[in-house]
Design an enzyme around this catalytic site. Sequence first.
Site, PDB file in Angstrom:
ATOM      1  N   ARG A 198       0.648  -1.492  -0.372  1.00  0.00           N
ATOM      2  CA  ARG A 198      -0.031   0.385   0.441  1.00  0.00           C
ATOM      3  C   ARG A 198       0.732   0.766  -0.177  1.00  0.00           C
ATOM      4  O   ARG A 198       1.593   1.512   0.831  1.00  0.00           O
ATOM      5  CB  ARG A 198      -0.624  -0.294   1.072  1.00  0.00           C
ATOM      6  CG  ARG A 198      -1.932   0.881   0.952  1.00  0.00           C
ATOM      7  CD  ARG A 198      -3.264   1.038   2.138  1.00  0.00           C
ATOM      8  NE  ARG A 198      -2.573   0.846   3.391  1.00  0.00           N
ATOM      9  CZ  ARG A 198      -3.347   1.001   4.504  1.00  0.00           C
ATOM     10  NH1 ARG A 198      -5.250   1.053   4.473  1.00  0.00           N
ATOM     11  NH2 ARG A 198      -3.107   1.265   6.243  1.00  0.00           N
ATOM     12  N   ASP A 201      -4.194   2.928  13.725  1.00  0.00           N
ATOM     13  CA  ASP A 201      -2.981   4.224  13.143  1.00  0.00           C
ATOM     14  C   ASP A 201      -3.852   5.348  12.477  1.00  0.00           C
ATOM     15  O   ASP A 201      -4.510   5.912  13.660  1.00  0.00           O
ATOM     16  CB  ASP A 201      -2.685   2.956  11.776  1.00  0.00           C
ATOM     17  CG  ASP A 201      -4.425   2.888  11.158  1.00  0.00           C
ATOM     18  OD1 ASP A 201      -5.377   3.353  11.214  1.00  0.00           O
ATOM     19  OD2 ASP A 201      -4.703   1.949  10.219  1.00  0.00           O
TER      20      ASP A 201
END
Length: 529
Positions: free
Chosen positions: A161, A445
């Site tokens: 990613r 996150d």
Amino acid sequence: MTEGVEITGPLLDRFDEILTPEALGFVATLQREFDPRRRELLAARQARQEELSAGGTLDFLPGTAHVRESEWRVAPPAPGLEDRRVEITGPVDRKMTINALNSGAKVWLADFEDANSPTWENTINGQLNLRDALDRTIDFESGGKAYALRPDGELATIVVRPRGWHLPEKHVLVDGARMSGSLLDFGLYFFHCAQRQIAKGRGPYFYLPKMESHLEARLWNDVFVRAQELLGIPRGTIRATVLIETYPAAFEMEEILYELREHSAGLNAGRWDYLFSVIKKFRTRGREFLLPERNAVTMTAPFMRAYTELLVRTCHKRGAHAIGGMAAFIPSRRDPEVNKVALEKVRADKTRESGDGFDGSWVAHPDLVPICREVFDGVLGDRPNQLDRRREDVHVAAEDLLAVSKTPGEITEAGLRGNVDVGLRYLAAWMGGNGAAAIHNLMEDAATAEISRSQVWQWIHNDIALADTGAVVTRELVERIIEEELAGIAAGPGYDEKLYAQATALFKEVALDDDFAEFLTLPAYERMP
């Protein structure tokens, strides 16, 4: 080293193996050819935001009705991506790379984005770690414990990613301008590892974050075509899964799949960033789009059910995988009761997803791989996926996706304090180089930090009265709570005065300023060396 390319970050040990003249020439070509369109699309995002703030709304696009109504399918599942029943996510540090590949998950989302603090060291070391993993030369030692890849058995398929379109890389300048973080992360990995993955029969594969329109997906597809052409790799070798984690993208799922159809590997329900996007896009619209506190918003909320069921139907209609959301729980080594309650929630979440037709789901910790696998095994059996479940019973209208006001739940002082606490703790970790922070048995996150600060901003600007105390959420109240929560953090283990001073200043900026920062990672990145 390469004409027009300047590296402003330090060249640390082995960095020359990644930052070769040939690799820099490759990424510079991508930057020169595609960055102007990237900037135009970011400007289009801003224009759309201004329309929404002025009273506009979101809907399925009339101009692309022919895409939704015509017959087409994406490319068939690529090798190593046929069965995705368990995917583990995490940053690309050396220890996580080894643990994720050994975890028993089918896929590892190797994350340069929300779970990664984009220090220069993390960015380039992450590329080295992935290359070493593919070469099976990776190892790591910490606290007297050695980590290495299993010599036998199946390793997880690597899916990288890169950073979202909005994030720059200030340590690489092309013709005097900062390079796109997206193109750098993608380009360096593709240049060094595409052939390595092809040789292993798996890849190269990617997860694409934060897109807000099918035009942004078209840009990625054009990047893929050009990158394959430059390296002599057959067109269509790349596969990409798109995270549907912005509110506008939920109304363009079919169009996004269509733009990437020769390179598509499906869609993912990025639930945490989706909630952040709901707040961000309609933050000026009063209480019509006001969410209760974060922990009260479950996947059974009507607007979230509409979003996930539409995603499954859309994917399976077009032959694409539908991948479920994150189980962020971190098992406790000391408190079995905490584990019991949390694992029951994880099981219920994965049971709902598998029952809805998802082909797999995410976990944040290796200890959750078995429970996720067990749940999906119970539905899939020996089948690799549920692509045959077309979910033609699902009918979602625009108003279903927009039904935020039907979400049950309250806003309490505990919820406000929780947002402040998580925001401060996470930002301190991020500024210290750790983008995946264990906070109160959850892997937090950037997405969850975004929810925390954006909810505080929205509550202040809507004069919200807390359900338990009756106090109105004001800037002064939040500033007092920040000081109180900070004092509690300072009394605990791991407190770093300098990092928390930076985190506090940044949290106040992105939660209390009248102007709403589009992404907290942008001002945070500017504070980073």
